[in-house]
Motif scaffolding. Structure first.
Motif, short mmCIF file in Angstrom:
data_model
loop_
_atom_site.label_atom_id
_atom_site.label_comp_id
_atom_site.label_asym_id
_atom_site.label_seq_id
_atom_site.Cartn_x
_atom_site.Cartn_y
_atom_site.Cartn_z
N GLN A 1 0.88 -1.18 0.00
CA GLN A 1 0.00 0.00 0.00
C GLN A 1 0.92 1.23 0.00
O GLN A 1 1.91 1.27 0.72
N THR A 2 0.60 2.24 -0.82
CA THR A 2 1.44 3.44 -0.88
C THR A 2 0.63 4.67 -0.48
O THR A 2 -0.47 4.89 -1.00
N LEU A 3 1.21 5.45 0.43
CA LEU A 3 0.57 6.68 0.90
C LEU A 3 1.51 7.84 0.62
O LEU A 3 2.69 7.78 0.94
N CYS A 4 0.98 8.88 0.01
CA CYS A 4 1.79 10.05 -0.33
C CYS A 4 1.18 11.27 0.36
O CYS A 4 0.05 11.65 0.07
N PHE A 5 1.92 11.86 1.30
CA PHE A 5 1.45 13.04 2.02
C PHE A 5 2.30 14.24 1.62
O PHE A 5 3.53 14.14 1.61
N SER A 6 1.64 15.35 1.29
CA SER A 6 2.38 16.50 0.78
C SER A 6 1.64 17.79 1.13
O SER A 6 0.41 17.82 1.16
N ALA A 7 2.42 18.86 1.40
CA ALA A 7 1.79 20.15 1.69
C ALA A 7 1.23 20.77 0.40
O ALA A 7 0.23 21.47 0.42
N THR A 8 1.92 20.49 -0.71
CA THR A 8 1.43 20.98 -2.01
C THR A 8 1.44 19.82 -3.00
O THR A 8 2.35 19.00 -2.98
N MET A 9 0.42 19.76 -3.82
CA MET A 9 0.31 18.66 -4.77
C MET A 9 0.67 19.20 -6.16
O MET A 9 -0.19 19.40 -7.01
N ASN A 10 1.97 19.49 -6.36
CA ASN A 10 2.37 20.02 -7.66
C ASN A 10 2.52 18.88 -8.68
O ASN A 10 2.36 17.71 -8.35
N SER A 11 2.83 19.23 -9.91
CA SER A 11 2.84 18.23 -10.99
C SER A 11 3.91 17.17 -10.76
O SER A 11 3.71 16.00 -11.08
N GLN A 12 5.05 17.55 -10.15
CA GLN A 12 6.12 16.59 -9.85
C GLN A 12 5.64 15.51 -8.88
O GLN A 12 5.88 14.33 -9.08
N VAL A 13 4.96 15.98 -7.82
CA VAL A 13 4.46 15.04 -6.80
C VAL A 13 3.42 14.12 -7.42
O VAL A 13 3.44 12.91 -7.21
N LYS A 14 2.51 14.71 -8.20
CA LYS A 14 1.45 13.90 -8.83
C LYS A 14 2.04 12.83 -9.75
O LYS A 14 1.61 11.68 -9.75
N LYS A 15 3.04 13.24 -10.53
CA LYS A 15 3.66 12.31 -11.48
C LYS A 15 4.28 11.12 -10.72
O LYS A 15 4.10 9.96 -11.09
N LEU A 16 5.01 11.43 -9.63
CA LEU A 16 5.63 10.39 -8.83
C LEU A 16 4.57 9.48 -8.21
O LEU A 16 4.67 8.25 -8.25
N ALA A 17 3.53 10.12 -7.64
CA ALA A 17 2.49 9.35 -6.94
C ALA A 17 1.77 8.40 -7.89
O ALA A 17 1.66 7.20 -7.62
N TYR A 18 1.28 8.92 -9.00
CA TYR A 18 0.47 8.10 -9.90
C TYR A 18 1.29 6.99 -10.57
O TYR A 18 0.77 5.95 -10.92
N ARG A 19 2.59 7.23 -10.71
CA ARG A 19 3.45 6.23 -11.33
C ARG A 19 3.56 4.97 -10.47
O ARG A 19 3.68 3.86 -10.97
N TYR A 20 3.52 5.16 -9.16
CA TYR A 20 3.78 4.03 -8.26
C TYR A 20 2.57 3.64 -7.40
O TYR A 20 2.70 2.83 -6.50
N MET A 21 1.41 4.19 -7.70
CA MET A 21 0.24 3.91 -6.87
C MET A 21 -0.84 3.19 -7.65
O MET A 21 -0.93 3.30 -8.86
N ASN A 22 -1.68 2.48 -6.91
CA ASN A 22 -2.74 1.70 -7.51
C ASN A 22 -4.09 2.34 -7.19
O ASN A 22 -4.56 2.27 -6.06
N ASP A 23 -4.68 2.98 -8.20
CA ASP A 23 -6.01 3.60 -8.04
C ASP A 23 -6.11 4.42 -6.74
O ASP A 23 -6.96 4.15 -5.89
N PRO A 24 -5.22 5.42 -6.57
CA PRO A 24 -5.19 6.13 -5.29
C PRO A 24 -6.43 6.99 -5.04
O PRO A 24 -6.99 7.58 -5.98
N ARG A 25 -6.85 7.05 -3.79
CA ARG A 25 -7.89 7.98 -3.36
C ARG A 25 -7.20 9.30 -3.03
O ARG A 25 -6.13 9.32 -2.40
N VAL A 26 -7.83 10.42 -3.41
CA VAL A 26 -7.23 11.74 -3.19
C VAL A 26 -7.97 12.46 -2.06
O VAL A 26 -9.19 12.57 -2.08
N VAL A 27 -7.20 12.93 -1.08
CA VAL A 27 -7.75 13.69 0.04
C VAL A 27 -7.11 15.07 0.03
O VAL A 27 -5.88 15.18 0.03
#
Length: 369
Positions: free
Chosen positions: A177-203
């Motif tokens: 399971q992968t959890l990504c916590f960030s103060a800002t969700m910029n394009s770099q963070v999104k790219k990293l997250a979606y590359r390694y995550m499985n159907d992530p829920r966004v909060v």
């Protein structure tokens, strides 16, 4: 009103929270805990100081077992200070669970870490460099990892850890399971997250409610020549319980600490040139209220969560609104009232106007007589 019991947390964990005076979940906890507990991948955007550490630690503790002899949880974080802080929070919860927890970060004796790894470790809290060091020595095996947390992901990428993070991920189980916590969700963070995550829920937790709630903000109109005297006058007037004074550079921190120390103020400085062991001692003294004023750079204070900080003094103007929000977020926590002062010389007008525009408020001005 929702409470922690509704998340299905164990009685032991609930009692620990109660004893710490933590009774009501914050918005990030309310929206994340059940998703994480149920095994979803989660991308969470929330400012520092919103309770996100507990948002991932609580469900992780519920999902880990001391009887399984393997690393089940891994939290990767950009700075040593943050690793130490998360470890402290995890240790408080661990009375209910009895997990073996390893904090792995540079500046700490690797020998003691290797010794601990000879036993059974269930949860690792690490900075990228030291973790890769252990992986290359074959002293940490992540092949059975249940949950990976990338904490302060935006700061991790900003500090240039992208390649290290990707190397670490490649050593983990594909079923994790992968959890990504960030103060800002910029394009770099999104790219990293979606590359390694499985159907992530966004909060996503709105920034405004965190920034301004319980914090009394004031601009002190000054000049570069008058600024130090004005700071001393306001410190003498407020005599705060615990305060952080922010400067723009390490040199500015050094100079201000000397000046305030010579005037008799109980202060200590913290920035990245200070050896790790000394930084830890200073932070411990500050948390124990042996030091009244902590003089810091933005990077050194990233992620600091210290209860009892009543005042923030922005001695130097922050670079941008995000930095301002991050600085003043050190106070006004857990429902307490906080005070934030921003020293503004005429040359700072443009930055000040931008901050006010982005936080959607006009900050009251005062002159120190």
């Amino acid at each position: 009103m929702i409470n922690f019991k509704e998340f299905g947390l164990s009685d032991d964990i609930l009692n620990i929270l109660k004893n710490q005076g933590i009774t009501k979940p914050t918005p990030i906890q309310e929206q994340s805990i059940t998703l994480i507990k149920n095994g979803n991948d989660v991308i969470a955007e929330a400012q520092t100081g919103t309770g996100k550490t507990l948002a991932f630690l609580l469900p992780m503790f519920e999902n880990m077992s001391p009887n399984m002899n393997m690393v089940q949880g891994l939290i990767v974080t950009p700075t040593r200070e943050l690793a130490i802080q998360i470890t402290e929070e995890a240790m408080k919860l661990n009375n209910a669970k009895g997990l073996n927890i390893l904090a792995a970060y540079g500046g700490k004796d690797i020998g003691s870490q290797l010794k601990k790894l000879q036993g059974s470790v269930h949860l690792v809290i690490a900075t990228p460099g030291r973790l890769l060091d252990h992986i290359s020595r074959n002293t940490i095996n992540l092949s059975n990892l249940k949950t990976l947390v990338l904490d302060e992901a935006d700061q991790m990428l900003y500090m240039g850890f992208k390649n290290e993070v990707e190397k670490i991920i490649k050593h983990t189980s594909s079923k994790r399971q992968t959890l990504c916590f960030s103060a800002t969700m910029n394009s770099q963070v999104k790219k990293l997250a979606y590359r390694y995550m499985n159907d992530p829920r966004v909060v996503t937790i709105e920034k405004e409610e965190i920034t301004l709630k319980n914090i009394n903000q004031v601009v002190i109109e000054t000049t570069d020549r008058r600024k130090q005297d004005d700071l001393c006058k306001i410190l003498d007037r407020d005599n705060p319980f615990m305060a952080i004074i922010f400067c723009r550079t390490k040199r500015r921190v050094d100079n201000l600490e000397i000046a305030l120390y010579q005037k008799g103020y109980n202060c200590q400085k913290i920035h990245s040139d200070i050896p790790q062991g000394k930084r830890e001692r200073i932070m411990k003294s500050f948390k124990n209220t042996d030091i009244q004023y902590l003089i810091a750079t933005d990077v050194a204070a990233r992620g600091l969560d210290i209860s009892g900080v009543s005042h923030i003094y922005n001695y130097d103007m922050p670079e941008n609104t995000e930095s301002y929000i991050h600085r003043i977020g050190r106070t006004g926590r857990a429902g307490e009232e906080g005070y934030a002062y921003l020293f503004a010389a005429p040359k700072d007008k443009r930055t000040l106007d931008l901050i006010e525009s982005e936080i959607k408020m006009n900050i009251p001005r005062i002159n120190i007589e």
